[in-house]
Motif scaffolding. Sequence first.
Motif, PDB file in Angstrom:
ATOM      1  N   ARG A 129     -15.251  -4.498 -10.725  1.00 30.87           N
ATOM      2  CA  ARG A 129     -15.108  -3.457  -9.706  1.00 30.87           C
ATOM      3  C   ARG A 129     -14.530  -2.182 -10.299  1.00 30.87           C
ATOM      4  N   ASN A 130     -14.929  -1.092  -9.697  1.00 30.51           N
ATOM      5  CA  ASN A 130     -14.362   0.194 -10.054  1.00 30.51           C
ATOM      6  C   ASN A 130     -12.888   0.155  -9.660  1.00 30.51           C
ATOM      7  N   PRO A 131     -11.983   0.553 -10.539  1.00 31.85           N
ATOM      8  CA  PRO A 131     -10.550   0.542 -10.186  1.00 31.85           C
ATOM      9  C   PRO A 131     -10.224   1.345  -8.933  1.00 31.85           C
ATOM     10  N   LEU A 132     -11.053   2.319  -8.607  1.00 33.48           N
ATOM     11  CA  LEU A 132     -10.819   3.127  -7.413  1.00 33.48           C
ATOM     12  C   LEU A 132     -11.207   2.408  -6.126  1.00 33.48           C
ATOM     13  N   SER A 133     -11.774   1.217  -6.251  1.00 32.27           N
ATOM     14  CA  SER A 133     -12.172   0.459  -5.063  1.00 32.27           C
ATOM     15  C   SER A 133     -10.980  -0.212  -4.388  1.00 32.27           C
ATOM     16  N   ARG A 134      -9.836  -0.175  -5.035  1.00 35.68           N
ATOM     17  CA  ARG A 134      -8.628  -0.797  -4.496  1.00 35.68           C
ATOM     18  C   ARG A 134      -7.436   0.147  -4.725  1.00 35.68           C
ATOM     19  N   THR A 135      -6.432  -0.011  -3.900  1.00 37.04           N
ATOM     20  CA  THR A 135      -5.204   0.770  -4.077  1.00 37.04           C
ATOM     21  C   THR A 135      -4.329   0.085  -5.125  1.00 37.04           C
ATOM     22  N   PRO A 136      -3.328   0.783  -5.650  1.00 42.03           N
ATOM     23  CA  PRO A 136      -2.413   0.130  -6.591  1.00 42.03           C
ATOM     24  C   PRO A 136      -1.755  -1.119  -5.995  1.00 42.03           C
ATOM     25  N   GLY A 181      -6.058  -0.959 -22.371  1.00 41.27           N
ATOM     26  CA  GLY A 181      -6.044  -1.591 -21.057  1.00 41.27           C
ATOM     27  C   GLY A 181      -7.407  -1.524 -20.389  1.00 41.27           C
ATOM     28  N   ARG A 182      -8.075  -0.383 -20.515  1.00 36.87           N
ATOM     29  CA  ARG A 182      -9.416  -0.217 -19.955  1.00 36.87           C
ATOM     30  C   ARG A 182     -10.392  -1.169 -20.643  1.00 36.87           C
ATOM     31  N   LYS A 183     -10.346  -1.200 -21.969  1.00 39.32           N
ATOM     32  CA  LYS A 183     -11.245  -2.085 -22.728  1.00 39.32           C
ATOM     33  C   LYS A 183     -10.998  -3.553 -22.384  1.00 39.32           C
ATOM     34  N   LEU A 184      -9.739  -3.936 -22.283  1.00 38.61           N
ATOM     35  CA  LEU A 184      -9.403  -5.322 -21.942  1.00 38.61           C
ATOM     36  C   LEU A 184      -9.874  -5.668 -20.530  1.00 38.61           C
ATOM     37  N   HIS A 233       1.213  -9.274 -23.281  1.00 40.04           N
ATOM     38  CA  HIS A 233       1.141  -7.835 -23.547  1.00 40.04           C
ATOM     39  C   HIS A 233      -0.248  -7.270 -23.215  1.00 40.04           C
ATOM     40  N   ASP A 234      -1.312  -8.069 -23.369  1.00 41.75           N
ATOM     41  CA  ASP A 234      -2.650  -7.616 -22.983  1.00 41.75           C
ATOM     42  C   ASP A 234      -2.784  -7.562 -21.463  1.00 41.75           C
ATOM     43  N   PHE A 235      -2.232  -8.549 -20.789  1.00 40.79           N
ATOM     44  CA  PHE A 235      -2.241  -8.557 -19.321  1.00 40.79           C
ATOM     45  C   PHE A 235      -1.504  -7.322 -18.799  1.00 40.79           C
ATOM     46  N   GLN A 236      -0.397  -6.979 -19.423  1.00 45.30           N
ATOM     47  CA  GLN A 236       0.385  -5.804 -19.014  1.00 45.30           C
ATOM     48  C   GLN A 236      -0.408  -4.520 -19.213  1.00 45.30           C
ATOM     49  N   LYS A 237      -1.191  -4.437 -20.275  1.00 46.24           N
ATOM     50  CA  LYS A 237      -2.016  -3.250 -20.513  1.00 46.24           C
ATOM     51  C   LYS A 237      -3.060  -3.098 -19.409  1.00 46.24           C
ATOM     52  N   ILE A 238      -3.662  -4.199 -19.001  1.00 52.48           N
ATOM     53  CA  ILE A 238      -4.631  -4.159 -17.905  1.00 52.48           C
ATOM     54  C   ILE A 238      -3.942  -3.706 -16.629  1.00 52.48           C
ATOM     55  N   LYS A 239      -2.762  -4.226 -16.386  1.00 54.44           N
ATOM     56  CA  LYS A 239      -2.012  -3.867 -15.178  1.00 54.44           C
ATOM     57  C   LYS A 239      -1.676  -2.374 -15.162  1.00 54.44           C
ATOM     58  N   VAL A 240      -1.169  -1.863 -16.256  1.00 55.34           N
ATOM     59  CA  VAL A 240      -0.828  -0.437 -16.327  1.00 55.34           C
ATOM     60  C   VAL A 240      -2.083   0.404 -16.132  1.00 55.34           C
ATOM     61  N   TYR A 241      -3.180   0.000 -16.751  1.00 53.65           N
ATOM     62  CA  TYR A 241      -4.437   0.728 -16.595  1.00 53.65           C
ATOM     63  C   TYR A 241      -4.862   0.760 -15.120  1.00 53.65           C
ATOM     64  N   LEU A 242      -4.910  -0.397 -14.475  1.00 54.25           N
ATOM     65  CA  LEU A 242      -5.376  -0.456 -13.086  1.00 54.25           C
ATOM     66  C   LEU A 242      -4.452   0.293 -12.135  1.00 54.25           C
ATOM     67  N   LEU A 243      -3.152   0.147 -12.315  1.00 51.25           N
ATOM     68  CA  LEU A 243      -2.208   0.835 -11.424  1.00 51.25           C
ATOM     69  C   LEU A 243      -2.235   2.345 -11.639  1.00 51.25           C
ATOM     70  N   THR A 244      -2.539   2.761 -12.846  1.00 47.52           N
ATOM     71  CA  THR A 244      -2.635   4.188 -13.137  1.00 47.52           C
ATOM     72  C   THR A 244      -3.895   4.784 -12.533  1.00 47.52           C
ATOM     73  N   VAL A 245      -5.019   4.195 -12.825  1.00 46.23           N
ATOM     74  CA  VAL A 245      -6.295   4.766 -12.383  1.00 46.23           C
ATOM     75  C   VAL A 245      -6.477   4.648 -10.873  1.00 46.23           C
ATOM     76  N   SER A 246      -5.997   3.586 -10.285  1.00 48.88           N
ATOM     77  CA  SER A 246      -6.217   3.373  -8.845  1.00 48.88           C
ATOM     78  C   SER A 246      -5.312   4.222  -7.962  1.00 48.88           C
ATOM     79  N   ARG A 247      -4.431   4.990  -8.540  1.00 51.48           N
ATOM     80  CA  ARG A 247      -3.549   5.830  -7.727  1.00 51.48           C
ATOM     81  C   ARG A 247      -4.349   6.820  -6.884  1.00 51.48           C
TER      82      ARG A 247
END
Length: 108
Positions: A64-71, A49-52, A90-104
Amino acid sequence: MTVKKNIYALLFMLIFEGCKSPIPPLTDDDFKYANALFTISDTTYLIEGRKLFIRNCGKCHYLRNPLSRTPEQWNQILMEHQYDVKLPPHDFQKIKVYLLTVSRNAKK
């Protein structure tokens, strides 16, 4: 000669700083959180997800840094883009899971 050394040192620092990724590395806490929230037990899912995110989102946008936005904010952005991007779901979902995880940990 000292001035020349100082200039080279400054150039090296600027180049080195410019090459740093604005994207933080994944942590053990990220993997634990993703597993608990999304039942992702495979660590490669978040890594992919990070790589994608880096490879695909940076093509059209300043990355942008994922921490620049909230989930919540990332979720809204992703909802707006889900039909625009040319990625398998499935690739879009990996990006979503990555961003929602890191931006917490993003500051609100």
